[in-house]
Design an enzyme around this catalytic site. Structure first.
Site, PDB file in Angstrom:
ATOM      1  N   SER A  21       0.760  -1.207   0.147  1.00 30.95           N
ATOM      2  CA  SER A  21       0.191  -0.006   0.034  1.00 30.95           C
ATOM      3  C   SER A  21       0.999   1.233   0.052  1.00 30.95           C
ATOM      4  O   SER A  21       1.543   1.618   0.840  1.00 30.95           O
ATOM      5  CB  SER A  21      -0.756  -0.322   1.272  1.00 30.95           C
ATOM      6  OG  SER A  21      -1.535   1.223   1.524  1.00 30.95           O
TER       7      SER A  21
ATOM      8  N   LYS B 292      -1.199  -1.030  -4.532  1.00 28.33           N
ATOM      9  CA  LYS B 292      -2.174  -0.004  -3.934  1.00 28.33           C
ATOM     10  C   LYS B 292      -1.814   1.442  -3.854  1.00 28.33           C
ATOM     11  O   LYS B 292      -0.868   1.725  -3.161  1.00 28.33           O
ATOM     12  CB  LYS B 292      -2.931  -0.770  -2.626  1.00 28.33           C
ATOM     13  CG  LYS B 292      -3.933   0.105  -2.067  1.00 28.33           C
ATOM     14  CD  LYS B 292      -4.534  -0.613  -1.001  1.00 28.33           C
ATOM     15  CE  LYS B 292      -4.462   0.112   0.316  1.00 28.33           C
ATOM     16  NZ  LYS B 292      -5.413  -0.623   1.387  1.00 28.33           N
TER      17      LYS B 292
ATOM     18  N   LYS C 207      -2.715   5.166  -2.782  1.00 31.48           N
ATOM     19  CA  LYS C 207      -3.513   6.028  -2.015  1.00 31.48           C
ATOM     20  C   LYS C 207      -4.042   7.293  -3.022  1.00 31.48           C
ATOM     21  O   LYS C 207      -3.056   7.974  -3.570  1.00 31.48           O
ATOM     22  CB  LYS C 207      -2.933   6.515  -0.897  1.00 31.48           C
ATOM     23  CG  LYS C 207      -2.761   5.612   0.185  1.00 31.48           C
ATOM     24  CD  LYS C 207      -3.998   4.841   0.835  1.00 31.48           C
ATOM     25  CE  LYS C 207      -3.873   4.188   1.887  1.00 31.48           C
ATOM     26  NZ  LYS C 207      -4.840   3.590   2.682  1.00 31.48           N
TER      27      LYS C 207
ATOM     28  N   ASP D 167      -7.106   3.401  -3.204  1.00 32.09           N
ATOM     29  CA  ASP D 167      -7.850   3.582  -1.955  1.00 32.09           C
ATOM     30  C   ASP D 167      -8.121   4.859  -1.505  1.00 32.09           C
ATOM     31  O   ASP D 167      -6.997   5.725  -1.578  1.00 32.09           O
ATOM     32  CB  ASP D 167      -6.749   2.830  -0.857  1.00 32.09           C
ATOM     33  CG  ASP D 167      -7.703   2.695   0.572  1.00 32.09           C
ATOM     34  OD1 ASP D 167      -8.737   3.147   0.627  1.00 32.09           O
ATOM     35  OD2 ASP D 167      -6.960   2.317   1.428  1.00 32.09           O
TER      36      ASP D 167
ATOM     37  N   GLU E 153     -10.987   0.879  -3.685  1.00 35.45           N
ATOM     38  CA  GLU E 153     -11.103   0.755  -1.976  1.00 35.45           C
ATOM     39  C   GLU E 153     -11.729   2.118  -1.385  1.00 35.45           C
ATOM     40  O   GLU E 153     -11.481   2.925  -1.611  1.00 35.45           O
ATOM     41  CB  GLU E 153      -9.713   0.523  -1.561  1.00 35.45           C
ATOM     42  CG  GLU E 153      -9.991  -0.024   0.023  1.00 35.45           C
ATOM     43  CD  GLU E 153      -8.942  -0.524   0.514  1.00 35.45           C
ATOM     44  OE1 GLU E 153      -7.930  -0.877  -0.348  1.00 35.45           O
ATOM     45  OE2 GLU E 153      -8.700  -0.481   1.639  1.00 35.45           O
TER      46      GLU E 153
ATOM     47  N   ASP F 266     -13.754  -1.215   2.928  1.00 38.93           N
ATOM     48  CA  ASP F 266     -12.938  -1.384   4.146  1.00 38.93           C
ATOM     49  C   ASP F 266     -13.539  -0.642   5.436  1.00 38.93           C
ATOM     50  O   ASP F 266     -14.265  -1.392   6.139  1.00 38.93           O
ATOM     51  CB  ASP F 266     -11.593  -0.406   3.644  1.00 38.93           C
ATOM     52  CG  ASP F 266     -10.685  -0.409   4.807  1.00 38.93           C
ATOM     53  OD1 ASP F 266     -10.973  -0.850   6.071  1.00 38.93           O
ATOM     54  OD2 ASP F 266      -9.240   0.317   4.600  1.00 38.93           O
TER      55      ASP F 266
ATOM     56  N   LYS G 162      -9.848  -6.564   7.995  1.00 41.67           N
ATOM     57  CA  LYS G 162      -9.138  -6.101   8.794  1.00 41.67           C
ATOM     58  C   LYS G 162      -9.330  -6.743  10.247  1.00 41.67           C
ATOM     59  O   LYS G 162     -10.604  -6.331  10.977  1.00 41.67           O
ATOM     60  CB  LYS G 162      -8.584  -4.713   9.168  1.00 41.67           C
ATOM     61  CG  LYS G 162      -8.199  -3.986   7.875  1.00 41.67           C
ATOM     62  CD  LYS G 162      -7.823  -2.509   8.049  1.00 41.67           C
ATOM     63  CE  LYS G 162      -7.258  -1.853   6.991  1.00 41.67           C
ATOM     64  NZ  LYS G 162      -7.354  -0.440   6.977  1.00 41.67           N
TER      65      LYS G 162
ATOM     66  N   GLY H 240      -4.128  -4.082   6.146  1.00 40.15           N
ATOM     67  CA  GLY H 240      -3.313  -3.784   6.978  1.00 40.15           C
ATOM     68  C   GLY H 240      -3.420  -2.488   8.019  1.00 40.15           C
ATOM     69  O   GLY H 240      -4.061  -1.417   7.486  1.00 40.15           O
TER      70      GLY H 240
HETATM   71  O1  OSB Z   1      -7.065   2.204   4.542  1.00 39.47           O
HETATM   72  O2  OSB Z   1      -6.225   0.222   4.347  1.00 39.47           O
HETATM   73  C1  OSB Z   1      -6.058   1.380   4.965  1.00 39.47           C
HETATM   74  C2  OSB Z   1      -3.119   1.890   6.909  1.00 39.47           C
HETATM   75  C3  OSB Z   1      -3.816   2.789   8.146  1.00 39.47           C
HETATM   76  C4  OSB Z   1      -5.080   2.850   7.977  1.00 39.47           C
HETATM   77  C5  OSB Z   1      -5.818   2.432   6.997  1.00 39.47           C
HETATM   78  C6  OSB Z   1      -5.152   2.052   5.917  1.00 39.47           C
HETATM   79  C7  OSB Z   1      -3.693   1.876   5.767  1.00 39.47           C
HETATM   80  C8  OSB Z   1      -2.782   1.215   4.676  1.00 39.47           C
HETATM   81  C9  OSB Z   1      -1.801   0.656   4.808  1.00 39.47           C
HETATM   82  O3  OSB Z   1      -3.724   1.278   3.797  1.00 39.47           O
HETATM   83  C10 OSB Z   1      -1.840  -0.653   5.229  1.00 39.47           C
HETATM   84  C11 OSB Z   1      -0.453  -1.215   5.549  1.00 39.47           C
HETATM   85  O4  OSB Z   1       0.534  -1.279   4.782  1.00 39.47           O
HETATM   86  O5  OSB Z   1      -0.278  -1.656   6.769  1.00 39.47           O
HETATM   87 MG    MG Z   2      -8.302   1.130   3.131  1.00 40.36          MG
END
Ligand code: OSB
Ligand code: MG
Length: 381
Positions: A149, A175, A177, A202, A227, A252, A276, A304
């Site tokens: 991510s 992924k 952001k 995402d 996402e 999510d 999660k 994550g």
């Molecule tokens: O939206 O998936 C998410 C991290 C913190 C809070 C929300 C998200 C995320 C990530 C990173 O996308 C996930 C990771 O690499 O642990």
């Molecule tokens: Mg997410």
């Protein structure tokens, strides 16, 4: 025969929750992680140890520093555990994770805090049974294909370079952001540079239904899913959006339970679930979400929360279940940290993580690092 009788008795007696320790450990990410809701590099982690019968069960509080992803934070986790949840469990004989959740049933929400206790209990029970957690959960694989991510970068060029580094390292899915103003143009540049990779975005709830036009443009870029484009507490508008695009929506933030999962999939508010374990109150509920999604033919993947090694180990064990068919945010620990709370860094080889062997979650604490990084600790007996 005698062996079977002993086994039955062991299940009936359960495990007495003798003592619980909380520690806050100060950590720092190797990168500044920027999303639509903010940026962060400092990441203090709550570690929980549950003691019973000479065994130790471990877990991590996964809530963030700031209530930008969910209302829970590290501070609410500590407070809810200390004031309400731990006192409800201490001294009790607990036979199953379901019983543990039952004891905590009057704590509304605060799933990440409750999950910390539930997950430590699974570790403890799997250790008592002498089984790795993935077997105890009923998993079917031990090699876990992994994605990465990637946070928002300063420029499109830097984003393309950043993607290139992760593709070279072998990550099976990238992924990106996104947020309003940092979406179609950037994602198109990445897609043009890497026509064949498994690519997703995402939004962390940064768009409204009136932004459907942006989603239709993303729809042209062959993404595996988009996402959480819309509000963190929405299901209905996601269904309206899903009807206007071909790319599956992955939920999510909106999914906190098996019931949420059923409602979302029934309404076609999404076709993929980011699962999660903290967000849904632990492994038992995660498995139920997994099963509901499977019954709809909707794939899940393991999300994550920038976990340290204990949380990462739990995520890998959960990812062993059959319907985890898409690569998760379970990247190498050394992508995030110079040093971790576990004695072994959980690193992928060519984009694949091996679930740690051994009873329970199969990792040990790095006591030296934990004592050097300790911010506070408290013991409950
Ligand atoms: O939206 O998936 C998410 C991290 C913190 C809070 C929300 C998200 C995320 C990530 C990173 O996308 C996930 C990771 O690499 O642990
Ligand atoms: Mg997410």
């Amino acid at each position: 025969m005698a062996g079977n009788v002993q086994l039955l008795q062991k299940h009936r007696t359960g495990m007495k929750i003798e003592r619980i320790e909380l520690k806050e450990v100060s950590m720092k990410l190797r990168f500044n992680f920027e999303t639509s809701f903010g940026a962060q590099q400092d990441r203090n982690i709550i570690l929980l140890t549950m003691h019973s019968e000479g065994l130790e069960g471990y877990s991590e509080g996964v809530a963030g520093e700031y209530p930008g992803y969910a209302y829970e934070t590290r501070e609410t986790t500590w407070a809810v555990l200390k004031e309400f949840a731990i006192p409800l469990l201490l001294g009790k004989d607990i036979s199953t994770p379901a019983q543990l959740l039952h004891e905590l049933r009057f704590i509304r929400g605060h799933n990440m805090a409750v999950a910390a206790l539930e997950m430590a209990f699974w570790d403890l029970q799997a250790k008592a049974a002498g089984l790795p957690l993935w077997q105890f959960l009923g998993g079917v694989r031990t090699a876990i294909p992994t994605g990465a991510s990637l946070g928002i970068q300063p420029t499109v060029e830097e984003t393309v370079d950043y993607v290139a580094r992760h593709v070279e390292e072998g990550y099976k899915r990238i992924k990106l952001k996104i947020k309003p103003g940092w979406d179609v143009q950037m994602v198109r540049a990445v897609r043009e540079a890497f026509p064949d990779i498994d690519l997703t975005v995402d939004a962390n709830s940064a768009y409204r239904l009136t932004d459907a036009r942006v989603m239709q443009e993303l729809d042209e870029l062959d993404l595996t899913y988009i996402e959480q484009p819309l509000a963190y507490d929405d299901i209905v508008d996601h269904a309206k959006l899903q009807a206007q695009i071909g790319t599956p929506i992955c939920l999510d933030e909106s999914i906190h339970s098996p019931e949420d999962t059923r409602k979302a999939l029934e309404l076609d508010a999404g076709r993929v679930i980011n699962l999660k374990v903290g967000r849904v109150r632990g492994h038992l509920q995660a498995r139920r979400v997994h099963d509901v999604a499977l019954s709809f033919g909707a794939p899940v993947w393991c999300g994550g929360m920038l976990e340290a090694g204990i949380g990462r180990a739990h995520n890998l064990h959960l990812s062993s279940l059959e319907n985890f068919v898409l690569p998760g945010d379970t990247a190498s620990a050394s992508r995030y940290w110079d040093e971790d709370v576990t004695s072994v860094m959980l690193d992928a080889v060519d984009g694949v993580q091996q679930i740690p062997d051994g009873p329970g979650i199969g990792v040990e604490l790095n006591d030296d690092f934990i004592s050097r990084s300790l911010v506070r600790s408290e013991e409950f007996a």
